[in-house]
Scaffold this motif. Structure first.
Motif, mmCIF file in Angstrom:
data_model
loop_
_atom_site.group_PDB
_atom_site.id
_atom_site.type_symbol
_atom_site.label_atom_id
_atom_site.label_comp_id
_atom_site.label_asym_id
_atom_site.label_seq_id
_atom_site.Cartn_x
_atom_site.Cartn_y
_atom_site.Cartn_z
ATOM 1 N N MET A 1 0.850 -1.197 0.000
ATOM 2 C CA MET A 1 0.000 0.000 0.000
ATOM 3 C C MET A 1 0.884 1.244 0.000
ATOM 4 O O MET A 1 1.764 1.386 0.839
ATOM 5 N N SER A 2 0.668 2.143 -0.965
ATOM 6 C CA SER A 2 1.522 3.329 -1.090
ATOM 7 C C SER A 2 1.082 4.437 -0.132
ATOM 8 O O SER A 2 -0.068 4.481 0.315
ATOM 9 N N ILE A 3 2.025 5.316 0.170
ATOM 10 C CA ILE A 3 1.762 6.449 1.051
ATOM 11 C C ILE A 3 1.110 7.556 0.231
ATOM 12 O O ILE A 3 1.655 7.995 -0.787
ATOM 13 N N LYS A 4 -0.049 8.011 0.669
ATOM 14 C CA LYS A 4 -0.769 9.062 -0.059
ATOM 15 C C LYS A 4 -0.192 10.434 0.297
ATOM 16 O O LYS A 4 -0.088 10.783 1.467
ATOM 17 N N ILE A 5 0.162 11.201 -0.751
ATOM 18 C CA ILE A 5 0.793 12.505 -0.554
ATOM 19 C C ILE A 5 -0.036 13.600 -1.207
ATOM 20 O O ILE A 5 -0.548 13.437 -2.326
ATOM 21 N N ALA A 6 -0.156 14.737 -0.529
ATOM 22 C CA ALA A 6 -0.739 15.950 -1.109
ATOM 23 C C ALA A 6 0.341 17.022 -1.109
ATOM 24 O O ALA A 6 1.199 17.045 -0.219
ATOM 25 N N ILE A 7 0.297 17.896 -2.107
ATOM 26 C CA ILE A 7 1.276 18.972 -2.234
ATOM 27 C C ILE A 7 0.534 20.303 -2.206
ATOM 28 O O ILE A 7 -0.423 20.500 -2.958
ATOM 29 N N ALA A 8 0.974 21.217 -1.345
ATOM 30 C CA ALA A 8 0.395 22.560 -1.285
ATOM 31 C C ALA A 8 1.498 23.560 -1.597
ATOM 32 O O ALA A 8 2.380 23.792 -0.775
ATOM 33 N N ASP A 9 1.429 24.137 -2.796
ATOM 34 C CA ASP A 9 2.451 25.087 -3.243
ATOM 35 C C ASP A 9 1.847 25.955 -4.337
ATOM 36 O O ASP A 9 1.249 25.441 -5.274
ATOM 37 N N ASP A 10 2.005 27.279 -4.213
ATOM 38 C CA ASP A 10 1.396 28.175 -5.192
ATOM 39 C C ASP A 10 2.205 28.275 -6.478
ATOM 40 O O ASP A 10 1.751 28.882 -7.440
ATOM 41 N N HIS A 11 3.395 27.700 -6.510
ATOM 42 C CA HIS A 11 4.186 27.671 -7.736
ATOM 43 C C HIS A 11 3.912 26.357 -8.465
ATOM 44 O O HIS A 11 4.406 25.297 -8.061
ATOM 45 N N ARG A 12 3.138 26.448 -9.528
ATOM 46 C CA ARG A 12 2.683 25.246 -10.228
ATOM 47 C C ARG A 12 3.843 24.395 -10.731
ATOM 48 O O ARG A 12 3.814 23.168 -10.639
ATOM 49 N N LEU A 13 4.874 25.061 -11.260
ATOM 50 C CA LEU A 13 6.004 24.318 -11.806
ATOM 51 C C LEU A 13 6.706 23.499 -10.718
ATOM 52 O O LEU A 13 7.142 22.371 -10.956
ATOM 53 N N ILE A 14 6.811 24.084 -9.530
ATOM 54 C CA ILE A 14 7.451 23.369 -8.424
ATOM 55 C C ILE A 14 6.585 22.191 -7.985
ATOM 56 O O ILE A 14 7.077 21.072 -7.789
ATOM 57 N N ALA A 15 5.289 22.437 -7.831
ATOM 58 C CA ALA A 15 4.383 21.378 -7.398
ATOM 59 C C ALA A 15 4.382 20.222 -8.397
ATOM 60 O O ALA A 15 4.468 19.043 -8.013
ATOM 61 N N GLU A 16 4.325 20.557 -9.690
ATOM 62 C CA GLU A 16 4.324 19.509 -10.705
ATOM 63 C C GLU A 16 5.682 18.832 -10.791
ATOM 64 O O GLU A 16 5.771 17.627 -11.088
ATOM 65 N N GLY A 17 6.745 19.605 -10.525
ATOM 66 C CA GLY A 17 8.081 19.009 -10.506
ATOM 67 C C GLY A 17 8.220 17.972 -9.404
ATOM 68 O O GLY A 17 8.810 16.910 -9.609
ATOM 69 N N VAL A 18 7.680 18.294 -8.233
ATOM 70 C CA VAL A 18 7.708 17.339 -7.122
ATOM 71 C C VAL A 18 6.862 16.115 -7.463
ATOM 72 O O VAL A 18 7.254 14.973 -7.200
ATOM 73 N N GLN A 19 5.713 16.365 -8.058
ATOM 74 C CA GLN A 19 4.850 15.251 -8.462
ATOM 75 C C GLN A 19 5.567 14.333 -9.443
ATOM 76 O O GLN A 19 5.542 13.101 -9.304
ATOM 77 N N ASN A 20 6.228 14.921 -10.434
ATOM 78 C CA ASN A 20 6.954 14.125 -11.423
ATOM 79 C C ASN A 20 8.127 13.378 -10.787
ATOM 80 O O ASN A 20 8.456 12.256 -11.189
ATOM 81 N N MET A 21 8.762 14.027 -9.796
ATOM 82 C CA MET A 21 9.874 13.390 -9.104
ATOM 83 C C MET A 21 9.433 12.100 -8.425
ATOM 84 O O MET A 21 10.170 11.105 -8.381
ATOM 85 N N LEU A 22 8.204 12.121 -7.910
ATOM 86 C CA LEU A 22 7.700 10.979 -7.153
ATOM 87 C C LEU A 22 6.849 10.011 -7.975
ATOM 88 O O LEU A 22 6.470 8.947 -7.483
ATOM 89 N N ARG A 23 6.597 10.382 -9.220
ATOM 90 C CA ARG A 23 5.625 9.649 -10.036
ATOM 91 C C ARG A 23 5.941 8.156 -10.160
ATOM 92 O O ARG A 23 5.041 7.311 -10.151
#
Length: 213
Positions: A1-23
């Motif tokens: 079972m994977s750990i569910k993560i939410a990201i709160a950041d007003d810089h879309r590029l950073i938030a999506e970068g973190v998402q892609n890093m963990l994808r």
């Protein structure tokens, strides 16, 4: 079972970068990205992640306020501060809100994954550079506290009156001292607490518990 993560950041590029890093990690799953505090709190009503990656500076509510609310309303959610802020003020402020981790945005994928897994397991995770800042601050506080212990009884009286917004003339009159003597005490206090200016003096004295609020 994977750990569910939410990201709160007003810089879309950073938030999506973190998402892609963990994808491509099978250990975690990014379930939501929020661009501001209001969106985050609304989303939390619908689904709570296991771990929230929270930036400090966002539109509307700041990270410290959000962390306090989330910790009160959703105590099971682990919070990792993910920020560029390595200033000790921000570090101490967020840790006081009960966050579980503090990581700077230069973080590599493996370190971020380790931070997530650590807080999910109930541990605290603090970035090495952040730990350095904390240690430096502790040493500074210790040094200043040692200097503060050198304050004379009269200097402590003058310090309290300064904190109570008395002017130099008013302090002199109240303590039956000359203006020059009060100024001498003030300069001595500033030197011992290693600060410049009244605002910094009062702030430092408050931190050290030298004055009554």
């Amino acid at each position: 079972m994977s750990i569910k993560i939410a990201i709160a950041d007003d810089h879309r590029l950073i938030a999506e970068g973190v998402q892609n890093m963990l994808r491509y990690s099978s250990e975690v799953e990014v379930v939501a990205i929020y661009p501001d505090g209001n969106a985050l709190l609304e989303g939390m009503e619908r689904v709570q992640p296991d771990v929230l990656l929270l930036d400090i500076g966002m539109p509307g509510m700041q990270g410290d306020e959000l962390a306090g609310i989330i910790k009160q309303q959703y105590p099971a959610v682990k919070i990792i501060v993910l920020t560029n802020q390595d200033n000790i003020f921000y570090i101490k402020n967020m840790l006081q809100q009960g966050v579980n981790g503090y990581v700077l945005k230069h973080v590599e994928k493996e370190q971020l994954l380790q931070a997530v897994k650590s807080v999910y397991a109930g541990e605290e995770y603090i970035d090495g550079l952040v730990l350095d800042r904390i240690e430096e601050d502790e040493e500074e506080q210790k040094r200043v506290a040692e200097n503060a212990s050198l304050l004379s009884g009269r200097e402590k009286e003058v310090l309290q009156l300064i904190a109570d917004n008395y002017t130099t003339n008013e302090i002199a009159e109240k303590l039956f001292l000359s203006r020059r003597t009060v100024e001498h005490h003030r300069e001595s206090i500033l030197s011992k607490l290693d600060v410049k200016g009244t605002l910094a003096l009062v702030r430092k004295a408050t931190e050290l518990g030298l004055i009554r609020s």
